[in-house]
Write an enzyme that holds these catalytic residues in place. Structure first.
Site, PDB file in Angstrom:
ATOM      1  N   ARG A 238     -39.762  12.651 -46.463  1.00 18.54           N
ATOM      2  CA  ARG A 238     -40.580  11.716 -45.635  1.00 18.54           C
ATOM      3  C   ARG A 238     -41.231  12.523 -44.758  1.00 18.54           C
ATOM      4  O   ARG A 238     -40.675  13.626 -44.272  1.00 18.54           O
ATOM      5  CB  ARG A 238     -39.727  10.552 -45.216  1.00 18.54           C
ATOM      6  CG  ARG A 238     -39.274   9.467 -46.013  1.00 18.54           C
ATOM      7  CD  ARG A 238     -40.425   8.714 -46.404  1.00 18.54           C
ATOM      8  NE  ARG A 238     -40.101   7.372 -47.046  1.00 18.54           N
ATOM      9  CZ  ARG A 238     -40.022   7.412 -48.434  1.00 18.54           C
ATOM     10  NH1 ARG A 238     -40.387   8.397 -49.133  1.00 18.54           N
ATOM     11  NH2 ARG A 238     -39.719   6.763 -49.274  1.00 18.54           N
ATOM     12  N   ASP A 262     -45.734  16.510 -49.646  1.00 18.92           N
ATOM     13  CA  ASP A 262     -46.293  15.353 -50.245  1.00 18.92           C
ATOM     14  C   ASP A 262     -46.214  14.179 -49.453  1.00 18.92           C
ATOM     15  O   ASP A 262     -46.584  13.187 -49.990  1.00 18.92           O
ATOM     16  CB  ASP A 262     -45.120  15.012 -51.610  1.00 18.92           C
ATOM     17  CG  ASP A 262     -45.739  14.034 -52.412  1.00 18.92           C
ATOM     18  OD1 ASP A 262     -47.009  13.807 -52.967  1.00 18.92           O
ATOM     19  OD2 ASP A 262     -44.894  13.197 -52.874  1.00 18.92           O
ATOM     20  N   GLU A 267     -48.963   9.141 -42.486  1.00 15.61           N
ATOM     21  CA  GLU A 267     -49.541   8.813 -43.900  1.00 15.61           C
ATOM     22  C   GLU A 267     -49.955   7.390 -43.989  1.00 15.61           C
ATOM     23  O   GLU A 267     -51.127   7.186 -44.837  1.00 15.61           O
ATOM     24  CB  GLU A 267     -48.886   9.214 -45.172  1.00 15.61           C
ATOM     25  CG  GLU A 267     -47.520   8.353 -45.256  1.00 15.61           C
ATOM     26  CD  GLU A 267     -46.621   9.032 -46.501  1.00 15.61           C
ATOM     27  OE1 GLU A 267     -46.483  10.208 -46.475  1.00 15.61           O
ATOM     28  OE2 GLU A 267     -46.502   8.124 -47.158  1.00 15.61           O
ATOM     29  N   HIS A 299     -48.447  11.751 -51.507  1.00 21.96           N
ATOM     30  CA  HIS A 299     -47.172  10.972 -51.749  1.00 21.96           C
ATOM     31  C   HIS A 299     -47.268  10.321 -53.281  1.00 21.96           C
ATOM     32  O   HIS A 299     -47.453   9.240 -53.803  1.00 21.96           O
ATOM     33  CB  HIS A 299     -47.083   9.512 -51.087  1.00 21.96           C
ATOM     34  CG  HIS A 299     -45.841   9.078 -50.528  1.00 21.96           C
ATOM     35  ND1 HIS A 299     -45.111   8.815 -49.371  1.00 21.96           N
ATOM     36  CD2 HIS A 299     -44.624   9.170 -51.483  1.00 21.96           C
ATOM     37  CE1 HIS A 299     -44.010   8.447 -49.613  1.00 21.96           C
ATOM     38  NE2 HIS A 299     -43.607   8.621 -50.894  1.00 21.96           N
TER      39      HIS A 299
HETATM   40  P1  NAI Z   1     -29.903   9.916 -52.181  1.00 18.80           P
HETATM   41  O1  NAI Z   1     -29.476   8.943 -51.528  1.00 18.80           O
HETATM   42  O2  NAI Z   1     -29.470  10.188 -53.691  1.00 18.80           O
HETATM   43  O3  NAI Z   1     -29.676  11.324 -51.566  1.00 18.80           O
HETATM   44  C1  NAI Z   1     -29.917  11.626 -50.291  1.00 18.80           C
HETATM   45  C2  NAI Z   1     -29.125  12.733 -49.904  1.00 18.80           C
HETATM   46  O4  NAI Z   1     -29.372  13.066 -48.790  1.00 18.80           O
HETATM   47  C3  NAI Z   1     -27.572  12.179 -49.843  1.00 18.80           C
HETATM   48  O5  NAI Z   1     -26.578  13.129 -50.486  1.00 18.80           O
HETATM   49  C4  NAI Z   1     -27.184  12.131 -48.272  1.00 18.80           C
HETATM   50  O6  NAI Z   1     -25.695  12.337 -47.991  1.00 18.80           O
HETATM   51  C5  NAI Z   1     -28.183  13.271 -47.569  1.00 18.80           C
HETATM   52  N1  NAI Z   1     -28.552  13.132 -46.335  1.00 18.80           N
HETATM   53  C6  NAI Z   1     -28.349  12.046 -45.507  1.00 18.80           C
HETATM   54  N2  NAI Z   1     -28.883  12.335 -44.376  1.00 18.80           N
HETATM   55  C7  NAI Z   1     -28.661  13.796 -44.380  1.00 18.80           C
HETATM   56  C8  NAI Z   1     -28.994  14.797 -43.249  1.00 18.80           C
HETATM   57  N3  NAI Z   1     -29.565  14.305 -42.110  1.00 18.80           N
HETATM   58  N4  NAI Z   1     -29.326  16.232 -43.831  1.00 18.80           N
HETATM   59  C9  NAI Z   1     -29.038  16.262 -44.921  1.00 18.80           C
HETATM   60  N5  NAI Z   1     -28.686  15.572 -46.001  1.00 18.80           N
HETATM   61  C10 NAI Z   1     -28.650  14.429 -45.457  1.00 18.80           C
HETATM   62  O7  NAI Z   1     -31.449   9.766 -52.292  1.00 18.80           O
HETATM   63  P2  NAI Z   1     -32.864  10.395 -53.222  1.00 18.80           P
HETATM   64  O8  NAI Z   1     -32.814   9.598 -54.598  1.00 18.80           O
HETATM   65  O9  NAI Z   1     -32.301  11.684 -53.750  1.00 18.80           O
HETATM   66  O10 NAI Z   1     -34.051  10.489 -52.339  1.00 18.80           O
HETATM   67  C11 NAI Z   1     -34.127  11.390 -51.390  1.00 18.80           C
HETATM   68  C12 NAI Z   1     -35.188  11.211 -50.594  1.00 18.80           C
HETATM   69  O11 NAI Z   1     -36.388  11.443 -50.950  1.00 18.80           O
HETATM   70  C13 NAI Z   1     -35.326   9.603 -50.136  1.00 18.80           C
HETATM   71  O12 NAI Z   1     -34.652   8.949 -49.120  1.00 18.80           O
HETATM   72  C14 NAI Z   1     -36.929   9.307 -50.127  1.00 18.80           C
HETATM   73  O13 NAI Z   1     -37.140   9.544 -48.692  1.00 18.80           O
HETATM   74  C15 NAI Z   1     -37.820  10.635 -50.864  1.00 18.80           C
HETATM   75  N6  NAI Z   1     -38.474  10.123 -51.909  1.00 18.80           N
HETATM   76  C16 NAI Z   1     -39.629  10.553 -51.984  1.00 18.80           C
HETATM   77  C17 NAI Z   1     -40.395  10.435 -52.986  1.00 18.80           C
HETATM   78  C18 NAI Z   1     -41.715  10.823 -53.166  1.00 18.80           C
HETATM   79  O14 NAI Z   1     -42.568  10.149 -53.989  1.00 18.80           O
HETATM   80  N7  NAI Z   1     -42.223  11.823 -52.261  1.00 18.80           N
HETATM   81  C19 NAI Z   1     -39.892   9.360 -54.030  1.00 18.80           C
HETATM   82  C20 NAI Z   1     -38.735   8.989 -53.904  1.00 18.80           C
HETATM   83  C21 NAI Z   1     -37.782   9.249 -52.863  1.00 18.80           C
END
Ligand code: NAI
Length: 333
Positions: A238, A262, A267, A299
């Protein structure tokens, strides 16, 4: 039951109409972004389907609830754009429920992060323009071998773990930072370290954690100063994870060697629209776009056929489950 899909593009329409439609649902595709100016369009729609740059702040949520909306079905995993305290209050008082798509294709986002790394490293964006212009010179296009380089993965959930696996395949050393270490990532040989240690040791840093109060501006002037000179930063998480003006300073003096974004903190007013006929009003983004070692995509990391089908399928199933009184994939306010 009437469902209005805000911020819907042609690819959303195609993916939703490609899935079996649960009985009794009537879909209305609305290209406008949801905000205070457009919220009236949702009146008398029991279900509002929203995407990442739709405004789900307190006043919008209150108007939705007052207009008869009872379910907000997010077409995203992230819910940092939802005012959670207000959602909780409206949930208790008016039965407003919010659901999301917790996972669609971690591969889509992880592979896009890798695409940014490869393009930046081998300067594909410059080479593409050059050869089309009849310039077949190679100066300024020197890259580096990925094998043996240290890659830092910040956030090792579904996407971060998928990304780590791909980078392990390139023969990279993996460092990881996450409050909850992932056994799958440990099995790849990754070492979990503190964020300052990761930032100082990695040649490539990729952000895959959610945006929360804790992670806002996780990459800032101090962490940029700690990086190896000429390091590469990739952000498909993000925009708010990084302090963008600090990135510009680090790019200007060469401390940051490559930047792939991205997502961008501001945005919401820009992305997903063709603004090519208009002067760009955002001076920070305009400055970022002047650097030859920066690639920005709008994005699009999620945008694969597989991910779109999974988003549409899970969203429709979330709506059907809620209609049966068995809500799933709840966003807890
Ligand atoms: P997920 O919930 O499977 O994994 C997120 C991980 O981040 C978890 O292991 C959590 O413990 C960790 N985490 C939380 N706070 C943290 C911090 N301060 N420092 C380090 N690690 C931390 O989520 P997933 O599916 O892997 O997605 C991750 C992020 O990717 C989403 O929250 C979203 O913001 C972003 N995303 C971007 C997309 C895009 O099109 N550019 C599409 C989908 C998601």
């Amino acid at each position: 039951m009437r469902v209005i899909l805000f911020s819907s593009q042609t690819y959303d329409r195609d993916s939703f109409l490609g899935e079996p439609l649960p009985a009794g649902l009537e879909l209305q595709f609305q290209p406008a972004r949801l905000n205070l100016d457009t919220v009236a369009l949702a009146e008398h729609h029991e279900v509002v389907c929203a995407f990442i740059n739709d405004d789900l702040s307190a006043p919008v949520l209150e108007q939705l609830a007052a207009g008869g909306t009872r379910l907000i079905a997010l077409r995203s995993a992230g819910y940092n754009h939802v005012d959670l305290p207000t959602a909780k209050r409206l949930g208790l008082g008016l039965g407003l429920t919010i659901v999301r798509v917790p996972a669609y294709s971690p591969h889509a986002v992880a592979e896009h992060a890798v695409a940014l790394i490869l393009a930046l490293n081998r300067r594909l964006h410059r080479a593409y323009n050059r050869t089309r212009d009849g310039d077949f010179s190679l100066h300024g296009l020197t890259g580096f071998d990925l094998v043996g380089k240290t890659v830092g993965v910040v956030g090792t959930g579904q996407i971060g773990a998928t990304f780590a696996k791909i980078m392990a395949g390139f023969g990279c050393q993996l460092l990881a930072y996450d409050p909850f270490p992932n056994p799958q990532v440990l099995a790849l040989g990754a070492r979990y370290v503190s964020l300052p240690e990761l930032v100082a040791q990695a040649q490539i840093i990729s952000l895959h954690c959610p945006l929360t109060a804790d992670s806002k501006h996780l990459i800032n002037a101090r962490s940029l100063a700690r990086m190896q000179r000429g390091a590469m930063l990739i952000n498909t998480g993000r925009g708010g994870l990084v302090d963008t003006p600090a990135l510009i300073d680090a790019l200007k003096d060469g401390q940051l060697g490559y930047l792939g974004l991205d997502v961008y903190e501001e945005e919401a007013q820009l992305f997903f629209e063709d603004r090519s006929d208009l002067p760009l009003q955002d001076d920070v983004l305009a400055r970022l776009l002047t650097f030859p070692n920066v690639i920005i995509t709008a994005h699009q990391a999620f945008l694969t056929r597989e991910a779109l089908a999974a988003i549409a399928g899970t969203t429709l199933s979330n709506i059907a489950a809620w209609a049966k009184g068995q809500p799933q994939n709840l966003v807890e306010g």
